[in-house]
Design an enzyme around this catalytic site. Sequence first.
Site, PDB file in Angstrom:
ATOM      1  N   ARG A  57       0.821  -1.199   0.000  1.00 11.73           N
ATOM      2  CA  ARG A  57       0.000   0.000   0.000  1.00 11.73           C
ATOM      3  C   ARG A  57       0.866   1.265   0.000  1.00 11.73           C
ATOM      4  O   ARG A  57       2.041   1.239   0.351  1.00 11.73           O
ATOM      5  CB  ARG A  57      -0.920   0.019   1.221  1.00 11.73           C
ATOM      6  N   LYS A 199      -8.184  -2.616   1.619  1.00 11.18           N
ATOM      7  CA  LYS A 199      -8.051  -1.772   2.801  1.00 11.18           C
ATOM      8  C   LYS A 199      -8.808  -0.460   2.654  1.00 11.18           C
ATOM      9  O   LYS A 199      -9.164   0.169   3.659  1.00 11.18           O
ATOM     10  CB  LYS A 199      -6.576  -1.509   3.097  1.00 11.18           C
ATOM     11  N   HIS A 218      -9.819  -4.865  13.345  1.00 12.44           N
ATOM     12  CA  HIS A 218      -8.738  -5.474  12.574  1.00 12.44           C
ATOM     13  C   HIS A 218      -8.273  -6.694  13.354  1.00 12.44           C
ATOM     14  O   HIS A 218      -7.336  -6.632  14.148  1.00 12.44           O
ATOM     15  CB  HIS A 218      -7.606  -4.464  12.389  1.00 12.44           C
ATOM     16  N   SER A 236       1.484  -7.499  12.734  1.00 13.94           N
ATOM     17  CA  SER A 236       2.217  -8.486  11.943  1.00 13.94           C
ATOM     18  C   SER A 236       3.302  -9.160  12.775  1.00 13.94           C
ATOM     19  O   SER A 236       4.033  -8.510  13.520  1.00 13.94           O
ATOM     20  CB  SER A 236       2.853  -7.794  10.731  1.00 13.94           C
ATOM     21  N   LYS A 240      -1.258 -13.966  14.851  1.00 14.68           N
ATOM     22  CA  LYS A 240      -2.713 -13.834  14.750  1.00 14.68           C
ATOM     23  C   LYS A 240      -3.328 -14.905  13.839  1.00 14.68           C
ATOM     24  O   LYS A 240      -4.295 -15.574  14.209  1.00 14.68           O
ATOM     25  CB  LYS A 240      -3.047 -12.431  14.227  1.00 14.68           C
ATOM     26  N   THR A 241      -2.765 -15.061  12.643  1.00 13.53           N
ATOM     27  CA  THR A 241      -3.304 -16.034  11.692  1.00 13.53           C
ATOM     28  C   THR A 241      -3.065 -17.454  12.167  1.00 13.53           C
ATOM     29  O   THR A 241      -3.972 -18.297  12.146  1.00 13.53           O
ATOM     30  CB  THR A 241      -2.684 -15.822  10.302  1.00 13.53           C
ATOM     31  N   ASP A 255      -8.995 -11.456   9.132  1.00 13.02           N
ATOM     32  CA  ASP A 255      -8.410 -10.117   9.114  1.00 13.02           C
ATOM     33  C   ASP A 255      -9.348  -8.970   9.496  1.00 13.02           C
ATOM     34  O   ASP A 255      -8.943  -8.083  10.229  1.00 13.02           O
ATOM     35  CB  ASP A 255      -7.848  -9.842   7.716  1.00 13.02           C
ATOM     36  N   ARG A 319       2.131 -12.408  -1.875  1.00 13.82           N
ATOM     37  CA  ARG A 319       0.833 -12.728  -1.245  1.00 13.82           C
ATOM     38  C   ARG A 319      -0.024 -13.616  -2.138  1.00 13.82           C
ATOM     39  O   ARG A 319       0.223 -13.757  -3.340  1.00 13.82           O
ATOM     40  CB  ARG A 319       0.057 -11.450  -0.933  1.00 13.82           C
TER      41      ARG A 319
END
Length: 529
Positions: A57, A199, A218, A236, A240-241, A255, A319
């Site tokens: 981004r 996003k 988030h 990051s 979390k994932t 997410d 990704r």
Amino acid sequence: MSTKTPNGLDKLGLKDIGDIYYNLSYDELQAHEVNSGECKISTSGTAMCDTGIFTGRSPKDKYFVDQAPSNEHIAWGDVNAKISKEVYDELLDLTLTQLSGKNIYVTDVYAGASAASKRSVRFVTEVAWQAHFVKNMFIRPTESELERFQPDFTVYNACKAVDEKYKEHGLNSDVFVVFNVEENIGIIGGTWYGGEMKKGIFSMMNYWLPLEGKLPMHCSANVGKDGDVCLFFGLSGTGKTTLSTDPQRALIGDDEHGWDNHGVFNFEGGCYAKVINLDEKSEPEIYGAIVKDALLENVVADEHGNVDYTDGSKTENTRVSYPIEHIENHKKDLQAGHPNNIIFLSADAFGVLPPVSKLTKEQAMYYFLSGYTAKVAGTERGITEPVATFSACFGEAFLPLHPTVYAKLLGEKIDEHGVNVYLVNTGWTGGPYGTGKRMSIKNTRACIDGILSGAILNTEFETLDTFNLAIPKTLEGVDTAVLNPRNTWKDKAEYDAMLAKLAGMFQENFHRYDGNGDEFDFASAGPQL
């Protein structure tokens, strides 16, 4: 080829439109991607695209139009930059001119699985893989829903256009990502990166929902067989994932979520995962999701389509996007009831925080506003110790409103639904990065299991000095020696000094909220020196 046409075509503002490719099937999209040369196909049947010079981004190129009444709600600053209506009008004209006279892809989707909170979003682009990305990442309407689809918000992606007058316009560069809240329009120019669309709508959901008393988040979310819901917040690298992916629990999403009067719901219909150094053994769910209909970005593959996931020569931010259906154990309707547990994940590289602690409501609001993790020293010369990172609400880059708006909503919902909130350190123990060791996945998993089973509520707690955190004295499956971090350090004086150092970092960061405590003194719930 599909002959469907979108409702409200005359309202798009485009001239001399060529062919309109409306909500194409995956097979149709892949044919377009290959025939146009946009994509190649990997050995797993997955389309592979490159996103050009932008592989992430462009946060410094994001703007909101400065106009009433939205300008009274938006927290202006580094995250939310202003653009005048006059400049916006010029950029909109540039955008529409770029997309006029072309074959275009129009993709209608939903953001938000809750009927009470979802938004209908239309994306217009001239690039096939960007339509594919949108189809993956958002919720796909049925054929009957498309027949009556009316967009609440329209995104025009003119990635091939640049703002040559950006200096005159007072902008950061020739790239622009602009949101007009009042006209319900977003425009993108100069960057091909698909994540801007994902996003961008997340930012808009973060604007709309709090004004309705709903909390956008988030975070990842999963649900157990008995319907108990858990949310996982974390920046990051905090796990979390990994920790929300549990064979015993159904994934709601990885997410972006909302929390309204009916419960928790996914904003999206897909997942967007990093694949740098992806390994089938360590992340089998993501690896298994990279099949036909998924879309790989910026990966390196040989002439036969064999992907080398260890190759970061294009970017470390390689990704894949894929429909959530590619994850076998997912919640089919993408929603569940109110959370039973909330977990804040922090990878504390200073080795100060306990592996798990239970938070009061006020502490939950404090650590939510802090959004803390610590990055380890990299390969750069001279960096020899961890760097603290604070991102409000664990997603500051996507918050149009002031962070305290979201924290107050969180506090209200914790009270209303009796939610238990925990801080889990997935970082270091026994010393900081370099002398201590990383918290074992066994211990972290056992902490999560203790939270989800409720066993942690039946243990005796003690208080961590300075931070005033409640930490369990024992917890099944967790080495008792690591529960109190001070006990894991050989030199207790060194630990006490590092504890004070990190507490000072929290306090320094929190000065940004000075003057925002009319209803609640947030700082009083944080560490006290």
